[in-house]
Motif scaffolding. Sequence first.
Motif, PDB file in Angstrom:
ATOM      1  N   GLY A   1      36.941  -3.835  90.158  1.00 18.52           N
ATOM      2  CA  GLY A   1      36.482  -4.548  88.984  1.00 18.52           C
ATOM      3  C   GLY A   1      36.039  -5.972  89.276  1.00 18.52           C
ATOM      4  N   TRP A   2      36.733  -6.625  90.165  1.00 19.68           N
ATOM      5  CA  TRP A   2      36.521  -8.072  90.271  1.00 19.68           C
ATOM      6  C   TRP A   2      36.182  -8.558  91.676  1.00 19.68           C
ATOM      7  N   ALA A   3      36.662  -7.844  92.699  1.00 13.99           N
ATOM      8  CA  ALA A   3      36.453  -8.364  94.057  1.00 13.99           C
ATOM      9  C   ALA A   3      35.050  -8.055  94.552  1.00 13.99           C
ATOM     10  N   PRO A   4      34.507  -8.920  95.404  1.00 14.68           N
ATOM     11  CA  PRO A   4      33.178  -8.662  95.958  1.00 14.68           C
ATOM     12  C   PRO A   4      33.196  -7.412  96.842  1.00 14.68           C
ATOM     13  N   GLU A   5      32.077  -6.770  96.902  1.00 15.67           N
ATOM     14  CA  GLU A   5      31.922  -5.523  97.660  1.00 15.67           C
ATOM     15  C   GLU A   5      32.370  -5.678  99.112  1.00 15.67           C
ATOM     16  N   VAL A   6      32.054  -6.841  99.690  1.00 17.27           N
ATOM     17  CA  VAL A   6      32.399  -7.097 101.097  1.00 17.27           C
ATOM     18  C   VAL A   6      33.909  -6.978 101.306  1.00 17.27           C
ATOM     19  N   LEU A   7      34.643  -7.545 100.365  1.00 18.55           N
ATOM     20  CA  LEU A   7      36.101  -7.538 100.489  1.00 18.55           C
ATOM     21  C   LEU A   7      36.626  -6.112 100.385  1.00 18.55           C
ATOM     22  N   ILE A   8      36.061  -5.366  99.429  1.00 18.26           N
ATOM     23  CA  ILE A   8      36.504  -3.983  99.251  1.00 18.26           C
ATOM     24  C   ILE A   8      36.217  -3.170 100.509  1.00 18.26           C
ATOM     25  N   ASP A   9      35.031  -3.379 101.053  1.00 17.82           N
ATOM     26  CA  ASP A   9      34.695  -2.681 102.295  1.00 17.82           C
ATOM     27  C   ASP A   9      35.654  -3.078 103.409  1.00 17.82           C
ATOM     28  N   ALA A  10      35.969  -4.363 103.440  1.00 14.14           N
ATOM     29  CA  ALA A  10      36.869  -4.862 104.484  1.00 14.14           C
ATOM     30  C   ALA A  10      38.244  -4.220 104.343  1.00 14.14           C
ATOM     31  N   ILE A  11      38.731  -4.169 103.095  1.00 15.15           N
ATOM     32  CA  ILE A  11      40.053  -3.567 102.864  1.00 15.15           C
ATOM     33  C   ILE A  11      40.030  -2.097 103.254  1.00 15.15           C
ATOM     34  N   ALA A  12      39.007  -1.415 102.794  1.00 11.39           N
ATOM     35  CA  ALA A  12      38.905   0.013 103.095  1.00 11.39           C
ATOM     36  C   ALA A  12      38.792   0.231 104.598  1.00 11.39           C
TER      37      ALA A  12
ATOM     38  N   SER B   1      57.749  -0.277 108.379  1.00 13.24           N
ATOM     39  CA  SER B   1      57.290   0.770 107.470  1.00 13.24           C
ATOM     40  C   SER B   1      56.419   0.185 106.369  1.00 13.24           C
ATOM     41  N   ALA B   2      56.861  -0.948 105.841  1.00 17.76           N
ATOM     42  CA  ALA B   2      56.115  -1.569 104.748  1.00 17.76           C
ATOM     43  C   ALA B   2      54.723  -1.996 105.213  1.00 17.76           C
ATOM     44  N   VAL B   3      54.660  -2.612 106.398  1.00 11.85           N
ATOM     45  CA  VAL B   3      53.350  -3.056 106.893  1.00 11.85           C
ATOM     46  C   VAL B   3      52.452  -1.846 107.169  1.00 11.85           C
ATOM     47  N   CYS B   4      53.026  -0.819 107.769  1.00 15.84           N
ATOM     48  CA  CYS B   4      52.246   0.391 108.029  1.00 15.84           C
ATOM     49  C   CYS B   4      51.773   1.010 106.713  1.00 15.84           C
ATOM     50  N   PHE B   5      52.640   0.945 105.715  1.00 19.14           N
ATOM     51  CA  PHE B   5      52.294   1.479 104.400  1.00 19.14           C
ATOM     52  C   PHE B   5      51.051   0.771 103.852  1.00 19.14           C
ATOM     53  N   LEU B   6      51.031  -0.547 103.979  1.00 15.14           N
ATOM     54  CA  LEU B   6      49.867  -1.309 103.518  1.00 15.14           C
ATOM     55  C   LEU B   6      48.604  -0.863 104.248  1.00 15.14           C
ATOM     56  N   PHE B   7      48.744  -0.706 105.562  1.00 13.83           N
ATOM     57  CA  PHE B   7      47.572  -0.303 106.341  1.00 13.83           C
ATOM     58  C   PHE B   7      47.097   1.108 105.972  1.00 13.83           C
ATOM     59  N   THR B   8      48.040   1.941 105.555  1.00 11.11           N
ATOM     60  CA  THR B   8      47.655   3.301 105.194  1.00 11.11           C
ATOM     61  C   THR B   8      47.042   3.327 103.799  1.00 11.11           C
ATOM     62  N   MET B   9      47.742   2.688 102.878  1.00 13.04           N
ATOM     63  CA  MET B   9      47.362   2.729 101.470  1.00 13.04           C
ATOM     64  C   MET B   9      46.024   2.101 101.181  1.00 13.04           C
ATOM     65  N   SER B  10      45.643   1.133 101.990  1.00 13.52           N
ATOM     66  CA  SER B  10      44.481   0.335 101.612  1.00 13.52           C
ATOM     67  C   SER B  10      43.218   1.193 101.517  1.00 13.52           C
ATOM     68  N   GLY B  11      43.280   2.439 101.970  1.00 15.82           N
ATOM     69  CA  GLY B  11      42.080   3.262 101.898  1.00 15.82           C
ATOM     70  C   GLY B  11      42.044   4.182 100.688  1.00 15.82           C
ATOM     71  N   LEU B  12      43.167   4.249  99.946  1.00 13.32           N
ATOM     72  CA  LEU B  12      43.193   5.167  98.816  1.00 13.32           C
ATOM     73  C   LEU B  12      42.292   4.664  97.694  1.00 13.32           C
ATOM     74  N   GLU B  13      41.604   5.593  97.045  1.00 10.08           N
ATOM     75  CA  GLU B  13      40.735   5.245  95.914  1.00 10.08           C
ATOM     76  C   GLU B  13      41.493   4.433  94.874  1.00 10.08           C
ATOM     77  N   MET B  14      42.731   4.881  94.635  1.00 10.31           N
ATOM     78  CA  MET B  14      43.590   4.215  93.657  1.00 10.31           C
ATOM     79  C   MET B  14      43.702   2.716  93.946  1.00 10.31           C
ATOM     80  N   VAL B  15      43.916   2.409  95.192  1.00  9.58           N
ATOM     81  CA  VAL B  15      44.075   1.010  95.566  1.00  9.58           C
ATOM     82  C   VAL B  15      42.732   0.297  95.502  1.00  9.58           C
TER      83      VAL B  15
END
Lengths: 244, 319
Positions: A188-199, A168-182
Motif C-alpha cells: 500500500g505505501w512502500a515504494p516498489e524498489v523496497l518491496i522488491d528488495a524485501i522480496a 530462529s527468529a532471524v531465519c524466520f524473517l528471512f523466510t517470511m519476507s517473501g510471502l504475499e501476505m507480508v
Amino acid sequence: MRNIRIIALREISGYFTTPLAFVFIVIFLALTGAFAFYVGGFFERGQADLRAFFEFHPWLFLFLVPAIAMRLWAEERKTGTIELLLTLPVSTTEAVLGKFLAAWGFTGVALVLTFPMWITVNVLGTPDNGVIATSYLGSFFMAGAFLAIGACISALTKNQVIAFIVASAVCFLFTMSGLEMVLNFFRGWAPEVLIDAIASMSFLIHFDSVTKGVIDLKDAVYFVSLIAFWLFANVTVVELKKAG
Amino acid sequence: MIRLRELTKKFGSLTAVDGISLSVGRGEVLGFLGPNGAGKSTTMKMVSGFLAPTSGSANVCGHDVVEEPVKVKSRIGYLPERGPSYGDMTPQSFLNFIAAIRGFDGNEKARRVAQTVERLALGEVLGQTIDTLSKGFKSRVGLAQAILHDPEVLMLDEPTDGLDPNQKHHVRNLIREMARDKAIIVSTHILEEVEAVCTRVIIIARGRLLTDDTPEELLARSRHHNAVLVTMDASAVEPVQKEIAALNSVEGVDILDGLEDRARLRVMPKHGRPIVIEISGLIRAKNLPVRELHVEKGSLDEVFRDITRASEGMGEGDA
Ligand SMILES: Nc1ncnc2c1ncn2[C@@H]1O[C@H](COP(=O)(O)OP(=O)(O)O)[C@@H](O)[C@H]1O
Ligand SMILES: [Mg+2]
C-alpha cells in the motif's frame, strides 16, 4: 586450508561422539517424510516429483538448523574452550570456516540420507531427476544460509537457548519476507524498489525458483552472498569479543 | 622472549590490568602473584592473544601479539585458567587434534603425542572421555596440550589449582625440568609454589605491578627475616632477654608463648641482618642456659599480605 580441515574434523567428530547427530538425523528424516506424505500429499498429487518433499524444507530448517548452529560458538564460550581454540595458531577466519563447514557438511549428510524419497519417486514414476538434483542443491545452500546466520548469532552469546531462539527468529524473517501476505502489508505505501528488495531477500522466493528446476545466477548469487555475509559477520563478532 | 610494555586492559570503567611492563628471558620462571581479581589471568589472556589490549603492547619472540597473532600463538604454550579442554573427546583424540593444529603430521605427530602422554602419565586414561576424568587427570590433559609442541614460551594460569599434594609436586618438577630452555610464566596464589619453582616473582594487585624480585629478595623483606628464636627453661627468661636485648645489632626481643617449662624469645635483628652468630657467641661467653637456636627465614605469606594490603590502602586513597 589445513587448519580449516582439522578444525572441521574435530567439530564433526564431536557430533558423532554424542547422540546429537543421531537424534538430529532421525528427527530430520521423520519430519521431512511426515510432511511430504501427510501434509504435502505426496501420493495424492499423483505426480512423479518431489515438490511435496522440498516445499517444507524452509519451514523445517527454521528450527532444525538453528538447533545445530546454536552450539557452534556458545558452547565453547560456556565451557571456556574458546580460550583454547583462539590461542591455537589459527586465524579467526579459519576457525569460523572450519566450524561452519563441519555443520554444513553434517546437514549435507542429513539431506543425502533422504535418498529413499528419491528412490520411491523413481520407482513409482519417471520424475525429472534434473529438477530433483537442483532442488537438493538449493536445499543444501539454503541450509548453509540458515547455518551461517545461526553460527554468527551463536558467537554473540554463551547461552545456547538464546542463540537458538534469536537465530530462529532471524531465519524466520528471512523466510517470511517473501510471502504475499507480508509483501501485501508493504504494497500500500512502500515504494516498489523496497518491496522488491524485501522480496529478493527471501529464502522462499529463491528456493522456490530453484525447486522448479531453474538454476538462475541470481539465486546462486543470493545464497552464496548471504552465506559469505553472515560468515564475515561471524568473524567480526569473534574479533570484537576479544576487545572485551 | 616476552616483553610487555605498558600493557593495559579496561573492562568498561574497571581497569583490570594497569600499565604493566616487564620482560622474561630464556631460563626464567616468573611467578605471577596477586590476590584474586588482581589481573593475572587478564594479563595472560592478552599475551596469548585471546583478549586485545586496550593499550600498550605484548611482544613474544619478536612478534607483536596484535600484529602477528598466529606467529605469537605458535610459539606459546598456554594453559588457560581451569584448563579447559573438549569434554566429549578422549585425551587421545584431543591431543591428536592439538598436534595436528600445531602442524605435526604422521610419525612426528604420533611421537609428540606419545611423548607428552608419557611425560604427564596419561597412559591409563587415554581412551576415556575427558568429562569423566578426575580433576587431576583433567588438569594434566590441559598441561599436556600446552607443552606438546615444546614451545619456547610457556604460560600457565594456576596449573596446580585443585591438585593433591603429590600431583602438585609432579607438576612443579615438570616446570623445573622445562625451565632451562624456555621462558615460563606461572600464575598462582600458592606461595610455597613460588619458592619451589620460580626464579623471579612479581606481585600485582588491582592491575598494578607492585614488586619484581627474586624469591630470596622477597623473603628478605619479611619482618621476621633473620630473626632468631631462642628456647630456654622458663626460669631463665629474664636474664637471657636482658643480655640479648643489650646487643647493638638487636632491634628488640619479644617473649613468645612457651611450652610447659620452656620459654621462647624472638630476637628481631636491625635491618634484617643475620645475628645468629653474635647471639650464639654471647650465649657461650656468658654461659646462658639456652637450649636451642633457630633462624627464621621469614614468610612469603607475610610479605605478600604486607605488599598487597599496602596497595589497597593506596587504591582507596586514589578513589
Ligand atoms: N570479561 C570480563 N569482563 C569484565 N570484567 C572482567 C572480565 N574478566 C575479568 N574481569 C575483571 O577483571 C579483574 C581481574 O580479573 P582476573 O584477571 O581474572 O584476576 P586474577 O586472575 O588475578 O584473579 C577482576 O576484577 C575481574 O572481575
Ligand atoms: Mg585468575
